[in-house]
Motif scaffolding. Structure first.
Motif, mmCIF file in Angstrom:
data_model
loop_
_atom_site.group_PDB
_atom_site.id
_atom_site.type_symbol
_atom_site.label_atom_id
_atom_site.label_comp_id
_atom_site.label_asym_id
_atom_site.label_seq_id
_atom_site.Cartn_x
_atom_site.Cartn_y
_atom_site.Cartn_z
ATOM 1 N N PHE A 115 -1.196 -2.468 12.479
ATOM 2 C CA PHE A 115 -2.001 -3.166 11.534
ATOM 3 C C PHE A 115 -1.561 -4.299 10.956
ATOM 4 C CE2 PHE A 115 -5.280 -3.177 8.002
ATOM 5 C CZ PHE A 115 -6.314 -2.634 8.475
ATOM 6 N N LYS A 118 -14.415 -2.337 16.552
ATOM 7 C CA LYS A 118 -14.394 -3.214 15.267
ATOM 8 C C LYS A 118 -13.236 -4.066 15.199
ATOM 9 C CE LYS A 118 -12.357 0.657 12.517
ATOM 10 N NZ LYS A 118 -12.510 1.297 11.277
ATOM 11 N N ARG A 160 0.809 -1.163 0.083
ATOM 12 C CA ARG A 160 -0.104 -0.139 -0.036
ATOM 13 C C ARG A 160 1.021 1.266 -0.171
ATOM 14 N NH1 ARG A 160 -4.693 2.077 3.969
ATOM 15 N NH2 ARG A 160 -4.369 4.413 3.541
ATOM 16 N N TYR A 163 -6.206 -0.215 -1.394
ATOM 17 C CA TYR A 163 -5.281 -0.124 -0.126
ATOM 18 C C TYR A 163 -5.352 -1.675 0.623
ATOM 19 C CZ TYR A 163 -9.525 1.670 2.296
ATOM 20 O OH TYR A 163 -10.743 1.740 2.979
ATOM 21 N N ASP A 164 -4.508 -1.513 1.673
ATOM 22 C CA ASP A 164 -4.605 -2.810 2.337
ATOM 23 C C ASP A 164 -4.431 -4.196 1.800
ATOM 24 O OD1 ASP A 164 -4.282 -0.847 4.249
ATOM 25 O OD2 ASP A 164 -6.475 -1.352 5.336
ATOM 26 N N ASP A 168 -0.141 4.116 10.253
ATOM 27 C CA ASP A 168 -0.572 4.408 9.066
ATOM 28 C C ASP A 168 0.452 5.207 8.105
ATOM 29 O OD1 ASP A 168 -3.013 3.148 9.345
ATOM 30 O OD2 ASP A 168 -4.216 4.746 8.754
ATOM 31 N N ARG A 186 -14.172 -4.678 3.981
ATOM 32 C CA ARG A 186 -12.765 -4.371 4.097
ATOM 33 C C ARG A 186 -12.083 -5.564 4.555
ATOM 34 N NH1 ARG A 186 -12.534 1.149 7.200
ATOM 35 N NH2 ARG A 186 -13.761 2.404 5.518
ATOM 36 N N MET A 214 -15.975 5.616 8.168
ATOM 37 C CA MET A 214 -15.478 5.275 9.450
ATOM 38 C C MET A 214 -16.741 4.757 10.349
ATOM 39 S SD MET A 214 -12.229 4.909 9.035
ATOM 40 C CE MET A 214 -11.647 4.875 10.600
HETATM 41 C C1 BMA Z 1 -8.784 1.181 8.711
HETATM 42 C C2 BMA Z 1 -8.076 1.195 7.274
HETATM 43 C C3 BMA Z 1 -6.545 1.020 7.707
HETATM 44 C C4 BMA Z 1 -5.978 1.933 8.614
HETATM 45 C C5 BMA Z 1 -6.743 1.973 9.747
HETATM 46 C C6 BMA Z 1 -6.241 3.039 10.712
HETATM 47 O O1 BMA Z 1 -10.089 1.671 8.695
HETATM 48 O O2 BMA Z 1 -8.136 2.577 6.728
HETATM 49 O O3 BMA Z 1 -5.895 0.959 6.451
HETATM 50 O O4 BMA Z 1 -4.821 1.295 8.855
HETATM 51 O O5 BMA Z 1 -8.169 2.065 9.462
HETATM 52 O O6 BMA Z 1 -6.229 4.303 10.373
#
Ligand code: BMA
Length: 335
Positions: free
Chosen positions: A293, A222, A71, A115-116, A314, A162, A186
Motif C-alpha cells: 500500500f 477497487k 499511521r 489513518y493512511d 497492514d 478515502r 469494506m
Molecule cells: C484499506 C485501508 C488501508 C488498508 C487496506 C488493506 O481499505 O483500510 O488502510 O491498508 O484496506 O487492509
C-alpha cells in the motif's frame, strides 16, 4: 525511450536534489521496475511500547533529514496519526502520543480514528490529508508550518471517501486533490479515482473521473491514489493501489499511470500491469496479508531516483526503489 535521432530521451523529475535520501542500486539479477530495500521492513512490529504496528505512512525531507506523519495502530488497534523523524529516512523515531490537531470548530468533532496520512508541501506550507471518521470515512485535512503546531481544516468531502491526495502545487490557480469515493466499510460497489479542485481547501468541486477499476484482474475490485503525484516532464506520475479478490481475501498491488500536467483528470498512459505485488513474507503475512500500500515517496531531482514508502500487510513500513526513466518507459510500453 529512443527519439528520432536515436538518442535516449530522459524524463526529468521536477524536484529538488535530495542526495541524502535512502537509495540502493538495483540488484544485478533483478528484472523488475521496482526493487525492495534490502533490510525491509524498516519499521517492524511494536516499534514503541504503545504501538502495535506502523504502516501506510508518508515522509518528506525536513532540515538535514526527514519527517513524516505515520499511521500508528495502538495496542487497542485504534489507528491515529503520529509524528516521526529520521536522520536518514530509514531509522525512524516515532512519537508515542498522537498529533494534537487544533480544531477550528467543535462541530467537526474530536479526531478519534485517523489513518493512511499523506503530507504535501506547497511553497512553505505542509498539508496533511488522511482518512478521517465523521459519520463514516472521509478526507480529513490539516496544515502546519513547523511540525509543532497542527491546524485542522474542514473535511474535504462528505462520507464516504478515502485516500485524499493533494497535488504538490496549485493547478490552474486552485488546490487539486485526487480521492476515492467509496461505499460504507469494506463495501466495494464502487471504488474509482476522482479529481477535485478548491480555491481554499474548504469548498471542493468540479469533480472529474480520472479512471475506474480494471480491466486487469489485479485491480478489478477497487483502486485508490497512493503517494502525492510526482511531477515529471512527461506528466504527473501517479502511483496507486489496485485491489483484486481471491477465494478468501483481497490482494493489494501497486500500479502506475501518467496524468496530464494541466488537466490531471486526463490519463495519458496507464500501465496494464502492477509494478509491485505482495511477494515477500512481510507483505504476504501480517494482520492483513497480501497488501502493498504505497503512501509516500521521496524523489531526487538530480538523479531521477525514487524511494517509495509503503505499508506491508497492514503491519510494517517498507521501502522500494525505482528510477523515473525506467518507470515512465515501462508505463508507456505497457499501457
Ligand atoms: C484499506 C485501508 C488501508 C488498508 C487496506 C488493506 O481499505 O483500510 O488502510 O491498508 O484496506 O487492509
Amino acid at each position: 525511450m529512443i527519439t528520432e535521432n536515436n538518442t535516449i530521451k530522459k524524463t526529468a523529475l521536477i524536484a529538488d536534489a535530495l542526495p541524502n535520501m535512502p537509495w540502493e542500486p538495483k540488484p544485478a539479477d533483478c528484472k523488475e521496475i521496482v526493487w525492495r530495500h534490502s533490510s525491509n521492513p524498516v519499521i517492524d512490529l511494536h516499534p514503541m511500547p504503545k504501538a502495535r504496528s506502523v504502516f501506510n505512512s508518508c515522509v518528506i525531507p525536513w532540515g538535514d533529514g526527514f519527517i513524516g506523519v505515520f499511521r500508528v495502530d495502538s495496542l487497542s488497534m485504534d489507528p491515529n496519526l503520529h509524528l516521526g523523524t529520521s536522520p536518514d529516512g530509514i531509522k525512524w523515531t516515532i512519537e508515542e502520543e498522537p498529533i494534537n490537531f487544533i480544531c477550528p470548530d467543535s462541530a467537526l468533532g474530536k479526531i478519534t480514528v485517523a489513518y493512511d496520512p499523506r503530507v504535501t508541501r506547497i511553497e512553505d506550507m505542509y498539508y496533511i490529508s488522511w482518512c478521517n471518521a465523521y459519520y463514516g470515512a472521509t478526507i480529513g485535512q490539516a496544515w502546519t508550518r513547523d511540525f509543532k503546531t497542527f491546524h485542522q481544516l474542514e473535511n474535504a468531502f462528505m462520507p464516504y471517501n478515502r485516500n485524499g491526495v493533494l497535488f504538490p502545487k496549485k493547478i490552474n490557480g486552485k488546490y487539486a486533490m485526487l480521492s476515492r469515493p467509496m461505499g460504507k466499510g469494506m463495501a466495494v460497489d464502487y471504488g474509482d479515482i476522482f479529481f477535485s479542485e478548491s480555491p481554499d481547501l474548504t469548498y471542493w468541486g468540479k469533480h472529474r473521473i480520472v479512471f475506474t477499476r480494471g480491466p486487469g484482474k489485479w485491480e478489478r475490485v477497487k483502486i485508490g491514489p497512493g503517494p502525492i503525484p510526482i511531477e515529471t516532464s512527461e506528466g504527473w506520475l501517479l502511483l496507486y493501489h489496485g485491489v483484486t479478490d481471491t477465494c478468501d481475501s483481497f490482494v493489494y498491488s501497486m500500479g502506475a499511470a501518467l496524468l496530464d500536467i494541466n488537466e490531471p483528470w486526463k490519463v495519458l498512459y496507464r500501465c496494464k500491469f502492477p509494478l509491485m505485488t505482495p511477494e515477500k513474507i512481510y507483505e504476504t503475512a501480517g494482520y492483513v496479508g497480501n497488501v502493498v500500500f504505497p503512501t509516500g515517496v521521496l524523489a531526487d531531482g538530480a538523479t531521477g531516483r525514487l524511494a517509495i514508502y509503503y505499508g506491508a500487510a497492514d503491519t510494517y513500513t517498507a521501502i522500494a526503489y525505482a528510477n523515473i526513466d525506467e518507470i515512465i518507459t515501462y508505463i508507456k510500453e505497457n499501457s
